[in-house]
Scaffold this active site. Sequence first.
Site, PDB file in Angstrom:
ATOM      1  N   GLY A 208      20.371 -14.241 -30.271  1.00 54.96           N
ATOM      2  CA  GLY A 208      19.401 -15.295 -30.521  1.00 54.96           C
ATOM      3  C   GLY A 208      18.815 -15.954 -29.286  1.00 54.96           C
ATOM      4  CB  SER A 209      18.390 -15.016 -25.740  1.00 55.70           C
ATOM      5  OG  SER A 209      17.637 -13.820 -25.821  1.00 55.70           O
ATOM      6  CG  ASN A 210      13.494 -13.335 -27.834  1.00 52.01           C
ATOM      7  OD1 ASN A 210      12.614 -13.633 -27.040  1.00 52.01           O
ATOM      8  ND2 ASN A 210      14.133 -12.188 -27.811  1.00 52.01           N
TER       9      ASN A 210
ATOM     10  CD  GLU B   5      12.549  -9.428 -25.287  1.00 48.85           C
ATOM     11  OE1 GLU B   5      13.238  -8.612 -24.651  1.00 48.85           O
ATOM     12  OE2 GLU B   5      12.827  -9.843 -26.440  1.00 48.85           O
TER      13      GLU B   5
ATOM     14  CG  ASN C 223       9.199  -7.473 -34.101  1.00 47.96           C
ATOM     15  OD1 ASN C 223      10.263  -8.078 -34.080  1.00 47.96           O
ATOM     16  ND2 ASN C 223       9.057  -6.229 -33.639  1.00 47.96           N
TER      17      ASN C 223
ATOM     18  CG  ASP D  31       8.835  -1.500 -32.973  1.00 50.43           C
ATOM     19  OD1 ASP D  31       9.654  -0.658 -32.572  1.00 50.43           O
ATOM     20  OD2 ASP D  31       9.151  -2.642 -33.377  1.00 50.43           O
TER      21      ASP D  31
ATOM     22  CG  HIS E  49       9.463  -3.302 -29.353  1.00 54.37           C
ATOM     23  ND1 HIS E  49      10.558  -2.863 -30.057  1.00 54.37           N
ATOM     24  CD2 HIS E  49       9.162  -2.332 -28.454  1.00 54.37           C
ATOM     25  CE1 HIS E  49      10.921  -1.672 -29.607  1.00 54.37           C
ATOM     26  NE2 HIS E  49      10.103  -1.334 -28.620  1.00 54.37           N
TER      27      HIS E  49
ATOM     28  CG  LEU F  80      18.581  -5.281 -34.951  1.00 52.47           C
ATOM     29  CD1 LEU F  80      20.006  -4.914 -34.541  1.00 52.47           C
ATOM     30  CD2 LEU F  80      17.559  -4.583 -34.058  1.00 52.47           C
TER      31      LEU F  80
HETATM   32  C1  GRF Z   1      15.495  -8.624 -27.598  1.00 49.66           C
HETATM   33  O1  GRF Z   1      15.300  -7.803 -26.476  1.00 49.66           O
HETATM   34  C2  GRF Z   1      14.442  -8.331 -28.611  1.00 49.66           C
HETATM   35  O2  GRF Z   1      13.204  -7.925 -28.077  1.00 49.66           O
HETATM   36  C3  GRF Z   1      15.036  -7.191 -29.317  1.00 49.66           C
HETATM   37  O3  GRF Z   1      16.401  -7.524 -29.455  1.00 49.66           O
HETATM   38  C4  GRF Z   1      16.780  -8.277 -28.327  1.00 49.66           C
HETATM   39  C5  GRF Z   1      17.501  -9.444 -28.966  1.00 49.66           C
HETATM   40  O4  GRF Z   1      17.514 -10.537 -28.275  1.00 49.66           O
HETATM   41  N1  GRF Z   1      14.417  -6.937 -30.602  1.00 49.66           N
HETATM   42  P1  GRF Z   1      18.044 -11.952 -28.796  1.00 49.66           P
HETATM   43  O5  GRF Z   1      18.917 -11.748 -30.019  1.00 49.66           O
HETATM   44  O6  GRF Z   1      16.814 -12.756 -29.118  1.00 49.66           O
HETATM   45  O7  GRF Z   1      18.798 -12.480 -27.638  1.00 49.66           O
END
Ligand code: GRF
Length: 207
Positions: A12-14, A179, A107, A150, A109, A90
């Site tokens: 979940g870093s995004n 990202e 999304n 994608d 990617h 995923l």
């Molecule tokens: C990220 O690189 C995202 O692009 C990909 O999975 C990774 C997950 O990152 N789909 P996080 O869970 O948001 O840290």
Amino acid sequence: MKRLAVLVSGSGSNLQALIDAVDAKRITNASIKLVISSKAGVYALQRAAKHGIASAVVARRQYDDADYQTTLLNLLMDYQIDYIVLAGFLDILPESIIEHYTNRIINIHPSLIPAFCGKGFYGMRVHQAVYQSAAKVSGATVHFVDGGIDSGTIIMQRAVAILAGDTAETIAQKVLQIEHSILPEVVDALVNQQIKWYDSRPFIDKG
Ligand code: GRF
């Protein structure tokens, strides 16, 4: 105030980048109302809890097709969600949800689509393929979600140079930084109607 749902499957870093961007007002007129995870026990759920964001686990294999789409749609309706962000999610979203939220699902990617994307290209697999290809640039892509993997229309991309000393792991780290910067930028433009279409191609136009 637009209501966001963020769909996750891992650390979940995004998601964290989005939470921080809302807190810092780099994303305006929107708030994260719901986090849906395809897996139980992932760190993304702890991030949501820490920020008082409601969350739910909807694991694909625990449902048949009809129940899976009903469960997701009911959750999104219950929380009156306006936009959906797939951030390291995923699973494949059911058609009915993509139709209901046309051009309101994005999304992220970790490659420069159309390179290194599609079936089997996720997480470190992407960066290992980039490394093995001897590519000299990589990057990240934010795109609208359609029925494919994608394959939706690209909204924003940003590249990074790959240097001699790079490994698949350092490429992944560089791309993750990108990202964390482009995903909040696109979300802010999306919820503030700053994505303009030129000949069926979306561009961010802050006017
Ligand atoms: C990220 O690189 C995202 O692009 C990909 O999975 C990774 C997950 O990152 N789909 P996080 O869970 O948001 O840290």
